[in-house]
Design a protein around this motif. Structure first.
Motif, PDB file in Angstrom:
ATOM      1  N   SER A 171       0.851  -1.160   0.160  1.00 53.83           N
ATOM      2  CA  SER A 171       0.026   0.086  -0.001  1.00 53.83           C
ATOM      3  C   SER A 171       0.805   1.191   0.137  1.00 53.83           C
ATOM      4  O   SER A 171       2.078   1.102   0.168  1.00 53.83           O
ATOM      5  CB  SER A 171      -0.996  -0.008   1.278  1.00 53.83           C
ATOM      6  OG  SER A 171      -0.274   0.246   2.476  1.00 53.83           O
ATOM      7  N   THR A 172       0.182   2.370  -0.070  1.00 54.88           N
ATOM      8  CA  THR A 172       0.802   3.832  -0.040  1.00 54.88           C
ATOM      9  C   THR A 172       1.068   3.982   1.354  1.00 54.88           C
ATOM     10  O   THR A 172       1.525   5.016   1.624  1.00 54.88           O
ATOM     11  CB  THR A 172      -0.082   4.679  -0.759  1.00 54.88           C
ATOM     12  OG1 THR A 172      -1.252   5.050  -0.291  1.00 54.88           O
ATOM     13  CG2 THR A 172       0.102   4.607  -2.234  1.00 54.88           C
ATOM     14  N   GLY A 173       0.743   3.072   2.374  1.00 52.72           N
ATOM     15  CA  GLY A 173       0.687   3.676   3.677  1.00 52.72           C
ATOM     16  C   GLY A 173      -0.459   3.065   4.490  1.00 52.72           C
ATOM     17  O   GLY A 173      -1.438   2.962   4.011  1.00 52.72           O
ATOM     18  N   GLU A 186      -1.977   5.080   6.741  1.00 52.71           N
ATOM     19  CA  GLU A 186      -2.973   6.493   6.738  1.00 52.71           C
ATOM     20  C   GLU A 186      -3.184   6.913   5.198  1.00 52.71           C
ATOM     21  O   GLU A 186      -2.222   6.984   4.624  1.00 52.71           O
ATOM     22  CB  GLU A 186      -2.457   7.404   7.765  1.00 52.71           C
ATOM     23  CG  GLU A 186      -2.560   6.973   9.274  1.00 52.71           C
ATOM     24  CD  GLU A 186      -3.542   6.303   9.607  1.00 52.71           C
ATOM     25  OE1 GLU A 186      -4.556   7.046   9.585  1.00 52.71           O
ATOM     26  OE2 GLU A 186      -3.657   5.442  10.267  1.00 52.71           O
ATOM     27  N   PRO A 187      -4.109   7.495   5.257  1.00 51.21           N
ATOM     28  CA  PRO A 187      -4.611   8.391   3.843  1.00 51.21           C
ATOM     29  C   PRO A 187      -3.426   9.553   4.045  1.00 51.21           C
ATOM     30  O   PRO A 187      -3.252  10.023   5.060  1.00 51.21           O
ATOM     31  CB  PRO A 187      -5.825   8.733   3.963  1.00 51.21           C
ATOM     32  CG  PRO A 187      -6.441   7.894   4.679  1.00 51.21           C
ATOM     33  CD  PRO A 187      -5.480   7.500   5.799  1.00 51.21           C
ATOM     34  N   TYR A 188      -3.342  10.053   2.639  1.00 47.49           N
ATOM     35  CA  TYR A 188      -2.246  10.917   2.637  1.00 47.49           C
ATOM     36  C   TYR A 188      -2.905  12.174   1.753  1.00 47.49           C
ATOM     37  O   TYR A 188      -3.775  11.852   0.730  1.00 47.49           O
ATOM     38  CB  TYR A 188      -0.815  10.796   2.495  1.00 47.49           C
ATOM     39  CG  TYR A 188      -0.811  10.316   0.847  1.00 47.49           C
ATOM     40  CD1 TYR A 188      -0.417  10.995  -0.182  1.00 47.49           C
ATOM     41  CD2 TYR A 188      -1.192   8.953   0.612  1.00 47.49           C
ATOM     42  CE1 TYR A 188      -0.247  10.600  -1.442  1.00 47.49           C
ATOM     43  CE2 TYR A 188      -1.154   8.561  -0.614  1.00 47.49           C
ATOM     44  CZ  TYR A 188      -0.482   9.309  -1.640  1.00 47.49           C
ATOM     45  OH  TYR A 188      -0.496   8.995  -3.235  1.00 47.49           O
ATOM     46  N   SER A 189      -2.544  13.509   1.684  1.00 43.36           N
ATOM     47  CA  SER A 189      -2.909  14.346   0.665  1.00 43.36           C
ATOM     48  C   SER A 189      -1.749  15.397   0.438  1.00 43.36           C
ATOM     49  O   SER A 189      -0.768  15.161   1.292  1.00 43.36           O
ATOM     50  CB  SER A 189      -4.143  15.045   1.367  1.00 43.36           C
ATOM     51  OG  SER A 189      -3.532  16.077   2.475  1.00 43.36           O
ATOM     52  N   SER A 191     -14.420   3.823  -0.452  1.00 44.71           N
ATOM     53  CA  SER A 191     -13.229   2.952  -0.975  1.00 44.71           C
ATOM     54  C   SER A 191     -14.013   2.112  -2.485  1.00 44.71           C
ATOM     55  O   SER A 191     -15.012   2.069  -2.291  1.00 44.71           O
ATOM     56  CB  SER A 191     -13.083   1.895  -0.239  1.00 44.71           C
ATOM     57  OG  SER A 191     -12.363   2.277   0.949  1.00 44.71           O
ATOM     58  N   HIS A 237      -6.256  10.627   0.723  1.00 43.58           N
ATOM     59  CA  HIS A 237      -6.412   9.257  -0.187  1.00 43.58           C
ATOM     60  C   HIS A 237      -5.457   8.094   0.197  1.00 43.58           C
ATOM     61  O   HIS A 237      -4.303   8.491   0.579  1.00 43.58           O
ATOM     62  CB  HIS A 237      -6.533   9.409  -1.661  1.00 43.58           C
ATOM     63  CG  HIS A 237      -5.402  10.263  -2.174  1.00 43.58           C
ATOM     64  ND1 HIS A 237      -5.307  11.752  -2.045  1.00 43.58           N
ATOM     65  CD2 HIS A 237      -4.305   9.850  -2.792  1.00 43.58           C
ATOM     66  CE1 HIS A 237      -4.049  12.057  -2.654  1.00 43.58           C
ATOM     67  NE2 HIS A 237      -3.488  11.017  -3.197  1.00 43.58           N
ATOM     68  N   LYS A 238      -5.411   6.728  -0.423  1.00 43.90           N
ATOM     69  CA  LYS A 238      -4.410   5.814  -0.242  1.00 43.90           C
ATOM     70  C   LYS A 238      -4.824   4.732  -1.276  1.00 43.90           C
ATOM     71  O   LYS A 238      -5.871   4.486  -1.578  1.00 43.90           O
ATOM     72  CB  LYS A 238      -4.303   5.421   1.165  1.00 43.90           C
ATOM     73  CG  LYS A 238      -5.468   4.532   1.605  1.00 43.90           C
ATOM     74  CD  LYS A 238      -5.054   4.095   2.975  1.00 43.90           C
ATOM     75  CE  LYS A 238      -6.229   2.950   3.564  1.00 43.90           C
ATOM     76  NZ  LYS A 238      -5.863   2.557   4.814  1.00 43.90           N
ATOM     77  N   ARG A 250      -4.105   0.509  -1.875  1.00 45.76           N
ATOM     78  CA  ARG A 250      -3.784  -0.872  -1.387  1.00 45.76           C
ATOM     79  C   ARG A 250      -3.667  -1.949  -2.162  1.00 45.76           C
ATOM     80  O   ARG A 250      -4.924  -2.008  -2.987  1.00 45.76           O
ATOM     81  CB  ARG A 250      -4.538  -1.153  -0.271  1.00 45.76           C
ATOM     82  CG  ARG A 250      -4.284  -2.535   0.493  1.00 45.76           C
ATOM     83  CD  ARG A 250      -5.097  -2.868   1.692  1.00 45.76           C
ATOM     84  NE  ARG A 250      -6.691  -3.009   1.276  1.00 45.76           N
ATOM     85  CZ  ARG A 250      -6.776  -4.550   0.833  1.00 45.76           C
ATOM     86  NH1 ARG A 250      -6.038  -5.350   0.630  1.00 45.76           N
ATOM     87  NH2 ARG A 250      -8.127  -4.562   0.549  1.00 45.76           N
TER      88      ARG A 250
END
Length: 191
Positions: A122-124, A126-129, A152, A169-170, A172
């Motif tokens: 995944s990108t992590g 937690e979601p990021y912006s 989702s 957003h993220k 997976r």
């Protein structure tokens, strides 16, 4: 100090300005207004009938999203050409994500990345912006779950989601094989 109209290789700076303007869909009048000069001046410059000061050339280059060096040497006026897979700039992130920068630096109008997500990657957590741009995420291979602002979506090959980069957003990998993703962001975001 006025810049000579002809570069060392004999190609006019004015011709490069005209080509860059046409490539970007910028009218002569808009370029003139945004650069703080008259449309007549830009016309004369593009046709080699006028010299240009460094400060005016800097303004013109800025409006065109270029550097003065690109206008003078012309090397990058048509893009950088072919980027071989093995020459991509690579970022190995935690969580099973490898990201490759595809767009030329310095980033001006568009930021493009290809990525590979290992199963469960995944990108992590937690979601990021980042910034305030339009972002498209395209699933090229496998399947990915994209979460945008708490909602989702599962993307299959060929599916995409269009989002604002300022919304958390993220991504997976929702499948059992490596997933490939393409990110397209415009304009590039500073963070």
């Amino acid at each position: 100090m006025a810049v000579q109209q002809v570069s060392p290789d004999g190609v006019e700076i004015g011709g490069r300005i005209r080509s860059a303007r046409a490539l970007r869909g910028i009218s002569l009048r808009r370029l003139a207004a945004d650069a703080g000069v008259s449309a007549g001046f830009i016309s004369h410059l593009e046709h080699g009938r006028s010299g240009v000061s460094i400060s005016t050339l800097r303004n013109i280059a800025q409006v065109l999203g270029m550097t003065i060096a690109e206008l003078v040497d012309g090397e990058h006026s048509q893009g950088r050409g072919v980027l071989r897979r093995e020459d991509r700039k690579k970022v190995q992130a935690e969580g099973g994500l490898t990201k490759y920068l595809l767009s030329a630096t310095p980033l001006r109008n568009l930021e493009v990345y290809a990525g590979e997500l290992l199963p469960g990657g995944s990108t992590g957590a937690e979601p990021y912006s980042h910034g305030h741009a339009q972002e498209m995420v395209i699933c090229l291979k496998g399947s990915v779950e994209v979460t945008v602002g708490g909602q989702s979506y599962v993307l299959a090959e060929g599916d995409l989601v269009d989002l604002h980069s300022s919304v958390p957003h993220k991504l997976r990998n929702a499948g059992s094989s490596t997933a490939e993703v393409l990110w397209i962001i415009s304009p590039p975001t500073p963070d």
